[in-house]
Design an enzyme around this catalytic site. Structure first.
Site, short mmCIF file in Angstrom:
data_model
loop_
_atom_site.label_atom_id
_atom_site.label_comp_id
_atom_site.label_asym_id
_atom_site.label_seq_id
_atom_site.Cartn_x
_atom_site.Cartn_y
_atom_site.Cartn_z
CE1 TYR A 143 8.42 -18.09 -68.89
CE2 TYR A 143 9.52 -16.85 -67.18
CZ TYR A 143 8.42 -17.04 -68.01
OH TYR A 143 7.36 -16.18 -67.95
CE LYS A 194 -4.88 -23.15 -64.50
NZ LYS A 194 -6.31 -22.74 -64.44
CG ASP A 229 -7.28 -19.84 -63.07
OD1 ASP A 229 -6.86 -20.37 -62.02
OD2 ASP A 229 -8.25 -20.31 -63.71
CG ASP A 253 7.48 -13.18 -65.90
OD1 ASP A 253 7.63 -12.01 -65.54
OD2 ASP A 253 7.89 -13.63 -66.99
CG ASP A 257 5.43 -7.65 -64.54
OD1 ASP A 257 6.30 -7.50 -63.64
OD2 ASP A 257 5.70 -7.61 -65.74
#
Ligand code: NAD
Length: 372
Positions: A143, A194, A229, A253, A257
């Site tokens: 970001y 990852k 993942d 993020d 959620d």
């Protein structure tokens, strides 16, 4: 009495005001009943600050936030300020607080109260007793990484670029936060990245191992690694396998959620953002509910104040070392829910509907019982 704890309270806009009003009552209760000297100062942030001062956060308020032992925030924003210039919009105040306080670790618990297991999108047996803490890196990664932008290629196509960047210390400091929290819980940390496809993920894994292997105070932590993942899949398959999860800004993020929805309602979700400890003192910290200012229900005594009250409980635990008081506040909420009290957002058939103030009354009554 011990030194005063300086708390800056920023109710903000919409239901922020109403929810924080209930938290103020709980702060007073904990102060009076437990002999703790809370020195509470209140100021404006967001739309109300734009109305009063023409900016969503004054320099004076920023200085107070930097000097406080912790900041407790309600919510900012609302349709009234949708058309103000971008640089003074309500969220700008919030972003400035996070940036200047250097809050690099975002803590998002996903806790399922037994009385609310039916509100989850998962089967009750998968979420009953659920208690996960997700620690998300908040100031680095894709970001913020450079280069970034949209450029035009020689063949006329456009290309969008963002860059995932992490340095040794950015990783180590957030991992230490996760390890410290795990020491107060079940001592298990799952680090998610990852590393199979990203060099920044390989570095994340190596640095996480480094902290674990080289810093003696974390030797007891049970550390494991999981691809992000797979972590997403495991969160909805068998969430109770996790204790503390630590991950980068982007994966955090998404994973936080997803975990939030395991527990049902926005009105129940607290959060904390922690920075570095200054001169060996307390880390800079801001506590706030995950929800926004909910203009659709603002000013009607409909808001659920529990997310804000739980945010204060996190402040007790993580900023002030008052774990016993934090347990009491959380237990009082659990008992209120078990007794059937519900605000509109978590209402179920056969339960007793109450408003924002009524929920505050019920929590205080339970606290009185617990203290008796
Ligand atoms: P929101 O979280 O304010 O509301 C989403 C829905 O959930 C609404 O229907 C609302 O009534 C309900 N809800 C939220 N919190 C509740 C509570 N405590 N009790 C009962 N119901 C609750 O999100 P939104 O509607 O997308 O945004 C509204 C405003 O809040 C916007 O201006 C947005 O920019 C701002 N916002 C601020 C923050 C923040 O301050 N951290 C976060 C998100 C959104």
């Amino acid at each position: 009495m011990a030194d005063a704890i300086n708390l800056l309270v920023l109710p903000g806009d919409g239901i922020g005001d109403e929810a924080i009003a209930q938290v103020r009552r709980i702060i007073d209760w904990v102060g009076n009943q437990r002999g703790i000297n809370f020195n509470v100062e209140e100021d404006l942030v967001g739309g109300c600050a734009i109305d009063a001062h023409g900016t969503s956060l004054t320099d004076d308020c920023m200085d107070k936030a930097l000097a406080a032992d912790a900041v407790l925030l309600g919510a900012v924003g609302g349709p009234k300020w949708d058309n103000v210039p971008f640089d003074i919009r309500p969220e700008a105040g919030l972003l400035r607080l996070r940036k200047e306080m250097e809050l690099f670790a975002n803590l998002r618990p996903a806790m399922c109260f037994d009385a609310l297991v039916d509100a989850s999108s998962l089967k009750p047996e998968l979420v009953s007793g659920l208690d996960i803490m997700i620690v998300r890196e908040l100031t680095g990664g894709v970001y913020f990484g450079e280069p970034r932008g949209i450029t035009e290629l020689p063949d006329g196509q456009r290309q969008g670029v963002n860059t995932q960047v992490y340095t040794t210390e950015e990783i180590r400091r957030v991992v230490r936060v996760a390890f410290d929290i795990a020491k107060q819980r079940d001592g298990k940390v799952t680090s998610c990245e990852k590393a199979n496809v990203m060099e920044s993920g390989i570095l994340w894994r190596e640095e996480t191992n480094w902290v674990h292997d080289n810093e003696a105070e974390y030797a007891e932590i049970e550390l494991s690694h999981m691809y992000a993942d797979n972590a997403a899949m495991q969160l909805v398959r068998m969430p109770k396998q996790f204790d503390v999860m630590v991950t980068d800004n982007l994966f955090g993020d998404i994973l936080s959620d997803a975990a939030a929805m395991l527990t049902g309602s926005l009105g129940m979700l607290p959060s904390a953002s922690l920075g570095a400890a200054v001169d060996g003192g307390r880390p800079k910290a801001m506590y706030e509910p995950v929800h926004g200012s909910a203009p659709d229900i603002a000013g009607q005594d409909l808001a659920n104040p529990i997310a804000s009250v739980l945010s204060f409980a996190m402040a007790l635990r993580y900023s002030f070392d008052l774990g016993e008081e934090a347990d009491m506040v959380e237990k009082a909420i659990e008992n209120v829910l078990a007794a059937g009290y519900r605000t509109g957002d978590i209402m179920q058939p056969g339960m007793t509907q109450t408003g924002t103030t009524g929920m505050g009354d019920a929590i205080l009554a339970e606290l009185d019982k617990l203290a008796a």
